[in-house]
Structures are given as structure tokens and as C-alpha cells.
Design an enzyme around this catalytic site. Structure first.
Site, PDB file in Angstrom:
ATOM      1  N   SER A  60       0.171   1.786 -15.688  1.00 56.53           N
ATOM      2  CA  SER A  60       0.574   3.000 -16.498  1.00 56.53           C
ATOM      3  C   SER A  60      -1.058   4.255 -16.144  1.00 56.53           C
ATOM      4  O   SER A  60      -2.266   4.000 -16.044  1.00 56.53           O
ATOM      5  CB  SER A  60       1.048   3.131 -17.257  1.00 56.53           C
ATOM      6  OG  SER A  60       1.291   4.389 -17.925  1.00 56.53           O
ATOM      7  N   HIS A 106       6.122   0.498 -23.012  1.00 55.53           N
ATOM      8  CA  HIS A 106       5.023   1.619 -23.330  1.00 55.53           C
ATOM      9  C   HIS A 106       6.509   2.898 -22.314  1.00 55.53           C
ATOM     10  O   HIS A 106       6.174   4.036 -22.685  1.00 55.53           O
ATOM     11  CB  HIS A 106       4.556   1.060 -22.301  1.00 55.53           C
ATOM     12  CG  HIS A 106       3.746   2.224 -21.745  1.00 55.53           C
ATOM     13  ND1 HIS A 106       4.024   3.384 -20.420  1.00 55.53           N
ATOM     14  CD2 HIS A 106       2.158   3.168 -21.827  1.00 55.53           C
ATOM     15  CE1 HIS A 106       3.198   4.401 -20.219  1.00 55.53           C
ATOM     16  NE2 HIS A 106       2.368   4.028 -20.785  1.00 55.53           N
ATOM     17  N   ASN A 107       7.163   1.703 -21.282  1.00 55.23           N
ATOM     18  CA  ASN A 107       8.173   2.955 -21.053  1.00 55.23           C
ATOM     19  C   ASN A 107       8.552   2.567 -21.680  1.00 55.23           C
ATOM     20  O   ASN A 107       9.601   4.136 -22.017  1.00 55.23           O
ATOM     21  CB  ASN A 107       8.878   2.329 -19.014  1.00 55.23           C
ATOM     22  CG  ASN A 107       7.747   1.821 -18.316  1.00 55.23           C
ATOM     23  OD1 ASN A 107       6.254   2.557 -18.381  1.00 55.23           O
ATOM     24  ND2 ASN A 107       7.223   1.881 -17.321  1.00 55.23           N
ATOM     25  N   ARG A 115      20.440   9.908 -20.495  1.00 52.68           N
ATOM     26  CA  ARG A 115      20.130   9.828 -18.566  1.00 52.68           C
ATOM     27  C   ARG A 115      20.762   9.448 -17.894  1.00 52.68           C
ATOM     28  O   ARG A 115      21.846   9.904 -17.262  1.00 52.68           O
ATOM     29  CB  ARG A 115      18.261   8.866 -18.721  1.00 52.68           C
ATOM     30  CG  ARG A 115      17.571   9.331 -18.379  1.00 52.68           C
ATOM     31  CD  ARG A 115      15.879   8.994 -18.117  1.00 52.68           C
ATOM     32  NE  ARG A 115      15.028   9.157 -18.706  1.00 52.68           N
ATOM     33  CZ  ARG A 115      13.852   8.820 -17.648  1.00 52.68           C
ATOM     34  NH1 ARG A 115      13.872   8.297 -16.555  1.00 52.68           N
ATOM     35  NH2 ARG A 115      12.473   9.182 -18.284  1.00 52.68           N
ATOM     36  N   GLU A 156       7.792   6.712 -23.639  1.00 52.24           N
ATOM     37  CA  GLU A 156       8.543   7.118 -22.852  1.00 52.24           C
ATOM     38  C   GLU A 156       9.380   7.943 -22.059  1.00 52.24           C
ATOM     39  O   GLU A 156       9.171   9.639 -22.471  1.00 52.24           O
ATOM     40  CB  GLU A 156       6.787   6.443 -21.221  1.00 52.24           C
ATOM     41  CG  GLU A 156       7.707   7.793 -20.071  1.00 52.24           C
ATOM     42  CD  GLU A 156       6.536   7.117 -18.657  1.00 52.24           C
ATOM     43  OE1 GLU A 156       7.200   6.695 -17.652  1.00 52.24           O
ATOM     44  OE2 GLU A 156       5.791   6.221 -18.487  1.00 52.24           O
ATOM     45  N   ASN A 204      -1.236  -4.695   4.013  1.00 53.76           N
ATOM     46  CA  ASN A 204       0.374  -4.145   3.881  1.00 53.76           C
ATOM     47  C   ASN A 204       1.470  -5.105   4.579  1.00 53.76           C
ATOM     48  O   ASN A 204       0.730  -4.322   6.568  1.00 53.76           O
ATOM     49  CB  ASN A 204       0.607  -2.661   4.039  1.00 53.76           C
ATOM     50  CG  ASN A 204       2.051  -1.693   3.452  1.00 53.76           C
ATOM     51  OD1 ASN A 204       2.614  -1.841   2.024  1.00 53.76           O
ATOM     52  ND2 ASN A 204       2.723  -1.396   4.451  1.00 53.76           N
ATOM     53  N   LYS A 229       3.810  -3.330 -21.158  1.00 48.50           N
ATOM     54  CA  LYS A 229       4.093  -2.615 -20.223  1.00 48.50           C
ATOM     55  C   LYS A 229       5.727  -1.742 -19.742  1.00 48.50           C
ATOM     56  O   LYS A 229       6.149  -0.172 -20.035  1.00 48.50           O
ATOM     57  CB  LYS A 229       4.240  -2.677 -18.543  1.00 48.50           C
ATOM     58  CG  LYS A 229       4.336  -1.211 -17.840  1.00 48.50           C
ATOM     59  CD  LYS A 229       3.811  -0.045 -17.796  1.00 48.50           C
ATOM     60  CE  LYS A 229       3.906   0.851 -17.005  1.00 48.50           C
ATOM     61  NZ  LYS A 229       5.284   0.735 -15.542  1.00 48.50           N
ATOM     62  N   ARG A 284      33.870  -7.928 -42.228  1.00 50.23           N
ATOM     63  CA  ARG A 284      33.741  -8.906 -41.437  1.00 50.23           C
ATOM     64  C   ARG A 284      34.006 -10.464 -42.486  1.00 50.23           C
ATOM     65  O   ARG A 284      34.526 -10.994 -41.610  1.00 50.23           O
ATOM     66  CB  ARG A 284      31.807  -9.252 -41.117  1.00 50.23           C
ATOM     67  CG  ARG A 284      31.536  -8.038 -40.477  1.00 50.23           C
ATOM     68  CD  ARG A 284      30.152  -8.783 -40.084  1.00 50.23           C
ATOM     69  NE  ARG A 284      29.984  -9.258 -39.221  1.00 50.23           N
ATOM     70  CZ  ARG A 284      29.147 -10.222 -39.652  1.00 50.23           C
ATOM     71  NH1 ARG A 284      29.143 -10.704 -40.742  1.00 50.23           N
ATOM     72  NH2 ARG A 284      29.077 -11.667 -38.690  1.00 50.23           N
ATOM     73  N   THR A 300       3.469  -3.420   7.066  1.00 48.25           N
ATOM     74  CA  THR A 300       3.552  -2.417   7.786  1.00 48.25           C
ATOM     75  C   THR A 300       2.656  -2.240   7.932  1.00 48.25           C
ATOM     76  O   THR A 300       1.525  -1.784   7.039  1.00 48.25           O
ATOM     77  CB  THR A 300       4.271  -0.906   7.510  1.00 48.25           C
ATOM     78  OG1 THR A 300       6.084  -1.436   6.925  1.00 48.25           O
ATOM     79  CG2 THR A 300       4.632   0.037   8.886  1.00 48.25           C
ATOM     80  N   LEU A 353       0.397  -1.105  -0.686  1.00 50.36           N
ATOM     81  CA  LEU A 353      -0.094   0.013  -0.128  1.00 50.36           C
ATOM     82  C   LEU A 353       0.698   1.270   0.167  1.00 50.36           C
ATOM     83  O   LEU A 353       0.723   2.168   0.777  1.00 50.36           O
ATOM     84  CB  LEU A 353      -0.988  -0.323   1.044  1.00 50.36           C
ATOM     85  CG  LEU A 353      -1.839  -1.309   1.540  1.00 50.36           C
ATOM     86  CD1 LEU A 353      -2.650  -1.863   2.132  1.00 50.36           C
ATOM     87  CD2 LEU A 353      -3.242  -1.013   0.283  1.00 50.36           C
TER      88      LEU A 353
END
Length: 498
Positions: free
Chosen positions: A146, A203-204, A305, A207, A50, A200, A468, A52, A28
Site C-alpha cells: 500500500s 486495510h483497503n 460507492r 480505507e 514485462n 491488505k 425465528r 510488452t 511494469l
């Protein structure tokens, strides 16, 4: 499903024998908490847990009025709180944490129960977990989600990978809480085992490319074109009423318009210029290399990045390569190639199209390699809302892919072939201006090189093959006859059939 009358959450110990909760969420943090609230808001009876315990207690104390929550303080209570077949959504950090949760839950479950991992798991881990749990009779789903924390609460884009019977039990819950476009859910069964997390991941990757393109556009607007930050914000805001309309363009305007309260400076000028990443971009590039699919825009965005975070090396090289002052200021280099704001708008659109095209190419090849039978049109359809890369463009992509399902690339469909061709001169001017002004634009440059390579009648790969063959006898094919050949370079240079 109609919303239920709000109730106070009941501890699972008090309902131990009832098993009335329809779905559970364990884990959570922000995303898990908001998914649980989304389910409850939509009338589902939700058990929450959770490790915790205070997090679960805080959720039901603060948001218990939103729906029917069952508070579970232990894994045993969580399992006991659920009707059968049990449906448990796991929303914890990918990797070892996910395995730890599964190790705790699985011994408590019965044959036919469902565990859905909605974290950012590596798709190969999902394939492994699917197989391991299937041996125990437990149904496993790898669910890509997402939309960030707001999307998780108000309606994300959801990409489930699982068996059809599992989706029959889990899908109605996911479809209802997902974003909707024209009453159509931004959620559909992607395919079996790891397909949802694979999609996903891609997708990222898109993004990453999209954000880096926006950042490069911002840099060129401020640098070579010399616009102040507020004018750049206004530019992106205006662009969001055009074919560039998207969530990322929208929030770019908002971030650029924000002023730092402490200094009064533009917020973007007080943020350290070192972008972080959680790994999905790297996974996309690594997987693309394994599949042999060029995703050059995503790769360069990921490397950008990495370069940004390498601050010590940047400082050393900047000092070593300090340029000689030639007296040029502002936008003189850009003016020399007639760069304009409209050029950047056109180039950004073309580059975004190429990024989506590369991502869809990767999905097609991943689907073929793993026998997933993914429909690319499904992806563009469920990405139209809820997710980070949602954009007006995706409606056109959906139509193009549906009308031309056998096209080898989005760039080969009539709509997007024409759109990119019309904008290629602008894209070329943008890259030229970036080079002339010393403004790094790795994704714009990579996208242009990719398109030029696809359009070229002949590529220098012929020379690569010759080299080559020279040093490694790796052979080559000819353009004028069938077969595979080798030249005896160290002897008489006679050609022999391999």
C-alpha cells in the site's frame, strides 16, 4: 545495503550464464515500475520484465542511471538473470493475469525459488496458489503493498504472507524498500499463505470507510453549514495539525483547494459524483459476512460507492421524490441542533477509531479461523507510514493494542473508550443534523448505531429470536436458566427444551 554505483542496464542475454541479479520484477505498470526503481535505488541488482517488452526497455532507458538493472525480454531470460534462490516479484492485475504469469514462470523455476505476488489478489486465491506451488517445491508469498505509485517508489507499507523461511530470503529486500518510522521498517511477516493479502484487503476496507467519512464531513460542511469550498479546504488543512493528522486528510485539503483550469470552478465541482471501486471493499464485506464480524462502516462505505455509481436510478428517484420547497435555506436545519465545525472534527475522529476497531476485529477473527497467528499490533505499527491510511492515530492504536492485547475490541481499551465516549455527543449531533437536512451520511450513521448497539444493555434481538422460533422453530436461549428452548406456538404455546 549501500547503493551501488549507477550502471547501464545489461540485457539478460549478455549475462545469461551469470545469474547475478538479486531480485526480479515482472509487470511494469506504474506500481511495478516504481517498485523496481525502489529496489535499484536501494542498491539491489534488479532484473525487469514485462510481456510488452517496450515497457521494460523504456524503464531502463529512462531510469537506468538509478541503479543496476538487467533487462529481460522473455521469461526465460528473466529466470536466467537471477542468482539462486531466485526471487521474482509479480506485479500484474489480480486474477487470471496472475495465474497466466505463474503458468509461464513456474516451469522455468527450480525447487526453493521464490515467487511473490505483490498485486491486489484475493486472499483465497493466494492460499490456493501457495498450496499449488508448494507441491512443486516453489515458495510463494502473497505480498500486500500500500502507498500508491509514490509509496511504491519512495517507501510503501508492505504486508507479506508466507512461510518463515521464505521471509528469511525475501524479507530483507522488502524491509529495506519499505517506509520507515524511527528506523523501524513498515514491513513485517504477517503470517502464512494468504494472511498478507487478507490484511491488505482489510486495510483497503478501512480505507473505503475513511474516505467516505471524509466525504460525508465535506458534504456537511458545504451543505448544512454552508461553507464555501476554499473554507472547507482550509478546515481540513487545519485539522491535519490535530489528532486527525493523516495522509487522507492532508490530500483532502489539496484536492478541495484545486481549481479546474478550464472552467475556473472548484475541481471537486466538475468531477462526476460516481465513485469507482476495484473490488477490495466488496471482498472485505463478503469475507466479514462469512466470518460473522460486523464491519458496518466498511459495508456502508462500499454501498455508498455503489449508490453513487447508480446514476440512472438516482435520477429517476430524485425526480419521483422531488421535495416540496419549504423555504428553508443553507444551514437552518443544522443550526437547530447546534451543529458546528468542532462537532464534525470530533465526530470524524470517533468514527475513524470505530472503523479501525472493526477492521482489527475482522483481522483477529480471520487469523483465528485460518490459524495465522496475526499480531494486531504489527498491523498498526506497519501502517504508521507508507500506506494510504497512515495517520497519527495509528501510533496510539499500536500502544493501546500492545498494552491490552486481550481486549475484545479497540473500543474496550481505556484510551479509546474514553476518546469515543467524549465524542459521542458530537457524533450524535452530526447524525441528527444529517437526517434533518437530508444530507446522506451512511457511515457516520452506521458507526453511531454500531457503538450504541455495543453499549446497549438489551437489544431487540430477543424479539428476532422469538420470531425465528415462531415461524421456523429455530429455538432460543433464556436469560434466567441454561439450555435451548422452543415454544409450541401452533399448539398450546408450552415451552419445551430443545
Amino acid at each position: 545495503m549501500s547503493a551501488s554505483t549507477p550502471t547501464t542496464a545489461t540485457p539478460a542475454t549478455d549475462r545469461h550464464q551469470q545469474g547475478t541479479a538479486q531480485v526480479a520484477v515482472t509487470g511494469l505498470a506504474v506500481m511495478g515500475r516504481n517498485l523496481a526503481r525502489n529496489l535499484a535505488r536501494n542498491g539491489f541488482r534488479v532484473a525487469v520484465h514485462n510481456r510488452t517488452t517496450s515497457r521494460a526497455e523504456a524503464l531502463v532507458e529512462e531510469f537506468g542511471h538509478e541503479g543496476d538493472f538487467t533487462l529481460a525480454r522473455t521469461a526465460e531470460e528473466l529466470v536466467a538473470a537471477l542468482e539462486r534462490p531466485r526471487r521474482i516479484i509479480v506485479m500484474v492485475k489480480a486474477g487470471e493475469a496472475t495465474d497466466a504469469v505463474l503458468d509461464e514462470l513456474v516451469p522455468l523455476l527450480d525447487e526453493g525459488d521464490i515467487v511473490a505476488d505483490a498485486g491486489n489478489a484475493h486472499w483465497r486465491d493466494t492460499v490456493r496458489r501457495h498450496a499449488a506451488l508448494a507441491d512443486k517445491g516453489i515458495r510463494f508469498a502473497g505480498v500486500g503493498v500500500s502507498g500508491g505509485e509514490v509509496g511504491a517508489l519512495e517507501g510503501p507499507s508492505i504486508m507479506p504472507g508466507c512461510d518463515a523461511d521464505t521471509y528469511g530470503e525475501l524479507g530483507p529486500f522488502l524491509e529495506i524498500i519499505s517506509a520507515h518510522v524511527d528506523d523501524e521498517p513498515c514491513c513485517t511477516l504477517i503470517g502464512p499463505d494468504g494472511s498478507g493479502h487478507f490484511v491488505k484487503m482489510v486495510h483497503n476496507g478501512i480505507e473505503y470507510s475513511d474516505m467516505q467519512l471524509i466525504a460525508e464531513t465535506y458534504d456537511l460542511l458545504r451543505g448544512p453549514l454552508g461553507l464555501p469550498v476554499d473554507a472547507v479546504a482550509d478546515t481540513f488543512r487545519a485539522w491535519n495539525d490535530t489528532e486527525l493528522e493523516s495522509y487522507l486528510v492532508q490530500i483532502t485539503a489539496e484536492v478541495l483547494a484545486h481549481t479546474d483550469a478550464d472552467t475556473g470552478r472548484p475541481f471537486v465541482d466538475v468531477v462526476r459524483d460516481a465513485a469507482e471501486q476495484k473490488g477490495t471493499g466488496r471482498w472485505t464485506v463478503q469475507t466479514a459476512l462469512d466470518l460473522g464480524v460486523p464491519v458496518t462502516g466498511i459495508a456502508e462505505a462500499t454501498m455508498a460507492r455503489a449508490v453513487s455509481g447508480d446514476t440512472e436510478r438516482r435520477a429517476a428517484v430524485r425526480e419521483a421524490l422531488e421535495p416540496v420547497d419549504d423555504g428553508d435555506e443553507g444551514g437552518s436545519d443544522a443550526a437547530a441542533v447546534d451543529l458546528s465545525v468542532d462537532d464534525l472534527r470530533a465526530a470524524l475522529y470517533a468514527a475513524k477509531v470505530v472503523s479501525y476497531a472493526q477492521g482489527l476485529d475482522m483481522v483477529r477473527e480471520g487469523s483465528r479461523e485460518n490459524d495465522w497467528d496475526i499480531d494486531p499490533a504489527d498491523l498498526s505499527r506497519i501502517w504508521r507510514d507508507g500506506c494510504i491510511i497512515r495517520a497519527r492515530l495509528l501510533g496510539d492504536i499500536t500502544q493501546a493494542v500492545e498494552e491490552h492485547p486481550d481486549a475484545p475490541s479497540l473500543l474496550a481499551t481505556p484510551t479509546f473508550a474514553a476518546a469515543v465516549a467524549d465524542r459521542l455527543p458530537a457524533l450524535r449531533r452530526v447524525v441528527t443534523a444529517a437526517v434533518a437536512s437530508g444530507t446522506p451520511a451512511p457511515v457516520f450513521s452506521a458507526v453511531l448505531a454500531y457503538v450504541d448497539a455495543l453499549r446497549a444493555e438489551r437489544l431487540p434481538a430477543a424479539l428476532v429470536q422469538g420470531l425465528r422460533d415462531y415461524f421456523g422453530a429455530h429455538t432460543y436461549e433464556r436469560v434466567d436458566r441454561e439450555g435451548t428452548f422452543h415454544t409450541e406456538w401452533s399448539k398450546d404455546r408450552a415451552e419445551v427444551e430443545a
